[in-house]
Design an enzyme around this catalytic site. Structure first.
Site, PDB file in Angstrom:
ATOM      1  N   ARG A 238       0.854  -1.172   0.000  1.00  0.00           N
ATOM      2  CA  ARG A 238       0.000   0.000   0.000  1.00  0.00           C
ATOM      3  C   ARG A 238       0.900   1.235   0.000  1.00  0.00           C
ATOM      4  O   ARG A 238       1.990   1.218   0.580  1.00  0.00           O
ATOM      5  CB  ARG A 238      -0.915   0.023   1.246  1.00  0.00           C
ATOM      6  CG  ARG A 238      -2.084  -0.937   1.174  1.00  0.00           C
ATOM      7  CD  ARG A 238      -3.134  -0.474   0.166  1.00  0.00           C
ATOM      8  NE  ARG A 238      -4.343  -1.275   0.192  1.00  0.00           N
ATOM      9  CZ  ARG A 238      -4.575  -2.340  -0.578  1.00  0.00           C
ATOM     10  NH1 ARG A 238      -3.618  -2.729  -1.424  1.00  0.00           N
ATOM     11  NH2 ARG A 238      -5.708  -2.983  -0.502  1.00  0.00           N
ATOM     12  N   GLU A 267      -4.093   8.046  -4.842  1.00  0.00           N
ATOM     13  CA  GLU A 267      -4.341   7.401  -6.127  1.00  0.00           C
ATOM     14  C   GLU A 267      -5.647   7.905  -6.715  1.00  0.00           C
ATOM     15  O   GLU A 267      -6.644   7.992  -5.993  1.00  0.00           O
ATOM     16  CB  GLU A 267      -4.386   5.875  -5.949  1.00  0.00           C
ATOM     17  CG  GLU A 267      -3.078   5.295  -5.442  1.00  0.00           C
ATOM     18  CD  GLU A 267      -3.104   3.784  -5.267  1.00  0.00           C
ATOM     19  OE1 GLU A 267      -4.170   3.165  -5.541  1.00  0.00           O
ATOM     20  OE2 GLU A 267      -2.090   3.216  -4.847  1.00  0.00           O
ATOM     21  N   HIS A 286      -1.542   0.933 -10.136  1.00  0.00           N
ATOM     22  CA  HIS A 286      -2.143  -0.046  -9.218  1.00  0.00           C
ATOM     23  C   HIS A 286      -2.787  -1.200  -9.985  1.00  0.00           C
ATOM     24  O   HIS A 286      -3.983  -1.467  -9.876  1.00  0.00           O
ATOM     25  CB  HIS A 286      -3.169   0.625  -8.307  1.00  0.00           C
ATOM     26  CG  HIS A 286      -3.382  -0.115  -7.018  1.00  0.00           C
ATOM     27  ND1 HIS A 286      -3.754   0.498  -5.854  1.00  0.00           N
ATOM     28  CD2 HIS A 286      -3.261  -1.443  -6.713  1.00  0.00           C
ATOM     29  CE1 HIS A 286      -3.865  -0.400  -4.879  1.00  0.00           C
ATOM     30  NE2 HIS A 286      -3.563  -1.588  -5.387  1.00  0.00           N
TER      31      HIS A 286
END
Length: 319
Positions: A238, A267, A286
């Site tokens: 993360r 993000e 991601h």
């Protein structure tokens, strides 16, 4: 009258159609604006179940969802959820472990290889028309074979990354984990070490720990300053596990040779982030588990958890 399920996810069409046969589905691909968020909160006020991801479940939302029985997260990480409040309201929280292990480990190793061979840089050189001659030494990358791979967090994903390195590239394995892993030490000829030792001795470092109070901000300048001159750091955990500004500064001043990142503090990555312009970082949006097969399997497991709880049965993978 059908019970309501709220979906915030791109569930594949066949699964969504199947759920619609038995439930009233309120579907959002994502919560993109204030109108979406308002409609979401209204739908949650009479929903018996939620299935999706990337939606923070705080105390206020939970208390405004009186009929809610289950939150079926299409993810492994549960840092978006107030677990204790869900428990206090007898709401079952489930996640999707195991099914995304291999895809996420592939992403980790993809970043290791991209960073090692400076693939993002080289791609931009070709696309921008800057490839005019054979590469000079200042554009060379580094080998993976035989180099030491350090894994921070030797869970399922960490082990899968380590297997790729050990069996595919003859990489000695170091790892740091909160508990002992004698089986991993034996099967991968790996060595469990303190975090500082790992950052000092590994040529490649891959972070796979879950985000928690203990791991938030785990990696910063103090650890990165220990790395070898050509060390490569990869984060597929993360974004908040890393102190991003300190990472950026270490990349800028040469403290860290190269990084590969699939996750970020914010993000999507903000337009003004220096990570967008640095040559010595490979960034991905991601994509950890983003394959058709893996995401479909995650959706199937989340839906099975949801349907089990609504039917009064045990969840397959409760948190």
């Amino acid at each position: 009258m059908k019970e309501t399920i709220v979906v915030v996810h791109e569930l594949y069409p066949e699964l969504l159609d199947s759920l619609k046969q038995s439930f009233d589905i309120v579907h959002f691909t994502r919560l993109a604006n204030d109108d979406d968020r308002a409609r979401f909160r209204e739908a949650m006020s009479h929903a018996v179940a939620f299935i999706g991801s990337n939606v923070p479940f705080d105390r206020a939302l939970i208390e405004q969802s009186p009929k809610l029985k289950v939150v079926a997260s299409v993810s492994v990480g549960v840092d978006n959820y107030d677990v204790e409040t869900l428990k206090a309201h007898d709401i079952v929280l489930t996640n999707t472990p195991e099914v995304l292990t291999e895809a996420t480990a592939d992403t980790g190793f993809l970043l290791l290889m991209m960073a090692a061979r400076r693939a993002g840089e080289m791609n931009r050189m070709v696309v921008n028309g800057d490839w005019k001659a054979s590469l000079g030494r200042d554009q060379f990358g580094v080998d993976l074979k035989g180099k030491t791979l350090g894994i921070v967090g030797m869970g399922r994903i960490g082990q899968a990354v380590a297997k790729r390195g050990h069996f595919g590239f003859d990489m000695p394995i170091l790892f740091q984990n909160r508990s002992a892993k004698p089986d991993v030490e034996q099967s991968l000829d790996a060595r469990q070490v303190e975090l500082e030792v790992l950052f000092r001795e590994a040529d490649f470092i891959c972070v796979t720990v879950p985000l928690s109070a203990e791991t938030e901000g785990l990696v910063g300048r103090e650890l990165l300053s220990l790395t070898k001159p050509q060390a490569i750091f990869v984060n597929i955990a993360r974004g908040k596990v890393v102190r991003e500004q300190e990472l950026i500064e270490c990349l800028q001043d040469g403290t860290l040779y190269y990084a590969g990142l699939d996750v970020f503090e914010k993000e999507p990555l903000p337009a003004d982030s220096p990570l967008r312009t640095l040559d010595n970082v490979a960034c991905l949006p991601h994509i950890g588990s983003a394959t058709h097969e893996t995401r479909n399997a995650m959706c199937d497991l989340a839906a099975e958890n949801l349907l089990n709880v609504i039917a009064g049965k045990a969840a397959v993978t409760p948190v």
